[in-house]
Design an enzyme around this catalytic site. Structure first.
Site, PDB file in Angstrom:
ATOM      1  N   ASP A  54      10.397  -0.972  -4.437  1.00 13.13           N
ATOM      2  CA  ASP A  54      10.695  -2.342  -3.818  1.00 13.13           C
ATOM      3  C   ASP A  54      11.781  -3.111  -4.236  1.00 13.13           C
ATOM      4  O   ASP A  54      12.249  -2.653  -5.480  1.00 13.13           O
ATOM      5  CB  ASP A  54       9.408  -3.072  -3.705  1.00 13.13           C
ATOM      6  CG  ASP A  54       8.812  -3.135  -4.904  1.00 13.13           C
ATOM      7  OD1 ASP A  54       9.233  -2.770  -5.930  1.00 13.13           O
ATOM      8  OD2 ASP A  54       7.516  -3.660  -5.032  1.00 13.13           O
ATOM      9  N   ASN A 105      -3.787  -9.342  -6.774  1.00 13.96           N
ATOM     10  CA  ASN A 105      -4.640  -9.364  -5.447  1.00 13.96           C
ATOM     11  C   ASN A 105      -4.720  -7.797  -4.871  1.00 13.96           C
ATOM     12  O   ASN A 105      -5.247  -7.572  -3.656  1.00 13.96           O
ATOM     13  CB  ASN A 105      -3.927 -10.114  -4.313  1.00 13.96           C
ATOM     14  CG  ASN A 105      -2.653  -9.677  -4.106  1.00 13.96           C
ATOM     15  OD1 ASN A 105      -2.016  -8.598  -4.617  1.00 13.96           O
ATOM     16  ND2 ASN A 105      -1.948 -10.377  -3.113  1.00 13.96           N
ATOM     17  N   HIS A 117      -2.244  -5.546  -4.640  1.00  9.19           N
ATOM     18  CA  HIS A 117      -1.166  -5.025  -3.759  1.00  9.19           C
ATOM     19  C   HIS A 117      -0.539  -3.703  -4.753  1.00  9.19           C
ATOM     20  O   HIS A 117      -0.545  -4.024  -5.850  1.00  9.19           O
ATOM     21  CB  HIS A 117       0.038  -5.856  -3.474  1.00  9.19           C
ATOM     22  CG  HIS A 117       0.641  -6.739  -4.467  1.00  9.19           C
ATOM     23  ND1 HIS A 117       0.846  -7.920  -4.618  1.00  9.19           N
ATOM     24  CD2 HIS A 117       1.579  -6.111  -5.430  1.00  9.19           C
ATOM     25  CE1 HIS A 117       1.606  -8.124  -5.764  1.00  9.19           C
ATOM     26  NE2 HIS A 117       2.052  -7.142  -6.226  1.00  9.19           N
TER      27      HIS A 117
HETATM   28  C1  GLP Z   1       5.099  -6.720  -8.494  1.00  7.51           C
HETATM   29  C2  GLP Z   1       5.725  -5.418  -8.048  1.00  7.51           C
HETATM   30  C3  GLP Z   1       4.740  -4.057  -7.968  1.00  7.51           C
HETATM   31  C4  GLP Z   1       4.021  -4.488  -9.669  1.00  7.51           C
HETATM   32  C5  GLP Z   1       3.297  -5.971  -9.597  1.00  7.51           C
HETATM   33  C6  GLP Z   1       2.746  -5.830 -11.000  1.00  7.51           C
HETATM   34  O1  GLP Z   1       4.489  -7.390  -7.361  1.00  7.51           O
HETATM   35  N1  GLP Z   1       6.200  -5.433  -6.516  1.00  7.51           N
HETATM   36  O2  GLP Z   1       5.077  -3.155  -7.855  1.00  7.51           O
HETATM   37  O3  GLP Z   1       2.762  -3.580  -9.639  1.00  7.51           O
HETATM   38  O4  GLP Z   1       4.773  -6.529  -9.653  1.00  7.51           O
HETATM   39  O5  GLP Z   1       3.639  -6.454 -12.023  1.00  7.51           O
HETATM   40  P1  GLP Z   1       3.197  -6.357 -13.430  1.00  7.51           P
HETATM   41  O6  GLP Z   1       3.435  -5.117 -14.248  1.00  7.51           O
HETATM   42  O7  GLP Z   1       4.126  -7.515 -14.177  1.00  7.51           O
HETATM   43  O8  GLP Z   1       1.932  -6.957 -13.822  1.00  7.51           O
END
Ligand code: GLP
Length: 233
Positions: A66, A132, A134
């Site tokens: 993304d 959440n 995602h």
């Molecule tokens: C963002 C990305 C996700 C990722 C999430 C978690 O929202 N779009 O792909 O999994 O962050 O991030 P972190 O690893 O900093 O907890």
């Protein structure tokens, strides 16, 4: 849940070692040609480990999950910048792909990205998870049939992710993301989740009910998923 392998580790560093072993095996067996990558703090120790290793990625094509819309690759807040800083500037790959959040025609960009994914099917996709539930930027309620698309971020995600934003740049409310169906198309999925903030999402996954309200639960419909976590569930 026989399709889901759960690896319990003590720390993100140990998690990175587990990922290293998986990647090493896949590379040595010749099964890994197209690698799906992710951003976020969870991925940093993993990429650090790859950089200091002798893993050879020169034949590997990568796809990132993304990118924010409207932030140039030169901004430290973009995922393109994150990838360059944490991996691509330090390790050579055959070709790296990230959706272009600055594209003039976003629908066309999504279509082109999805077409590339069809051409280069993912052998392995690395995943983090949002608080959440995602995956990539597929927020709760996103169709399981979704392919690469423009996503609107939820208040929860905007709140969590804006903490990392530098230089007073405002966090975009939209992003380009591979869809849930694009992600599930990978032959192998490896998801990492560390710390209490991820407990709700991992608990939902392990409960075993598949619901669009928790996008992570769709992984239960894939036949090769590894979850690496430090959480005792
Ligand atoms: C963002 C990305 C996700 C990722 C999430 C978690 O929202 N779009 O792909 O999994 O962050 O991030 P972190 O690893 O900093 O907890």
């Amino acid at each position: 849940m026989k399709n889901l392998k759960l690896i319990k580790v003590e720390s993100p560093t140990q998690g990175a070692e587990q990922v290293y072993e998986i990647i090493k095996d896949e590379l040595e067996s010749g099964r890994l040609n197209v690698l799906g990558l992710a951003t976020g703090s969870t991925m940093v120790p993993i990429y650090d480990k790859w950089i200091e290793s002798d893993l050879d990625f020169t034949n590997i094509v990568t796809f990132n999950l993304d990118e924010y819309i409207g932030i140039p690759a030169s901004s430290p807040n973009s995922y393109a910048y994150f990838m360059n800083e944490h991996l691509f500037d330090k390790k050579e790959f055959r070709k790296t792909n990230i959706p272009d959040g600055m594209a003039e025609d976003l629908a066309e960009e999504c279509e082109a990205y999805e077409e590339l994914l069809q051409e280069y099917p993912l052998d392995l996709q690395l995943l983090g998870v949002g608080e959440n539930g995602h995956i990539a930027f597929n927020e709760p309620g996103t169709s399981f049939d979704s392919v690469t698309h423009v996503a609107r971020l939820t208040e929860s995600t905007l709140g969590v992710n804006s903490q990392y934003f530098e230089n007073d740049e405002k966090i975009p409310e939209t992003a380009l993301t591979m869809g849930i169906s694009s992600i599930l198309g990978a032959k192998k999925l490896v998801l990492l989740a560390f710390g209490e903030k991820k407990r709700a999402a991992i608990t939902k996954l392990l409960e075993g009910d598949v619901t669009v309200e928790w996008p992570i639960t769709k992984l239960l419909r894939h036949d090769d998923v590894t979850v690496i976590t430090d959480l005792e569930i």
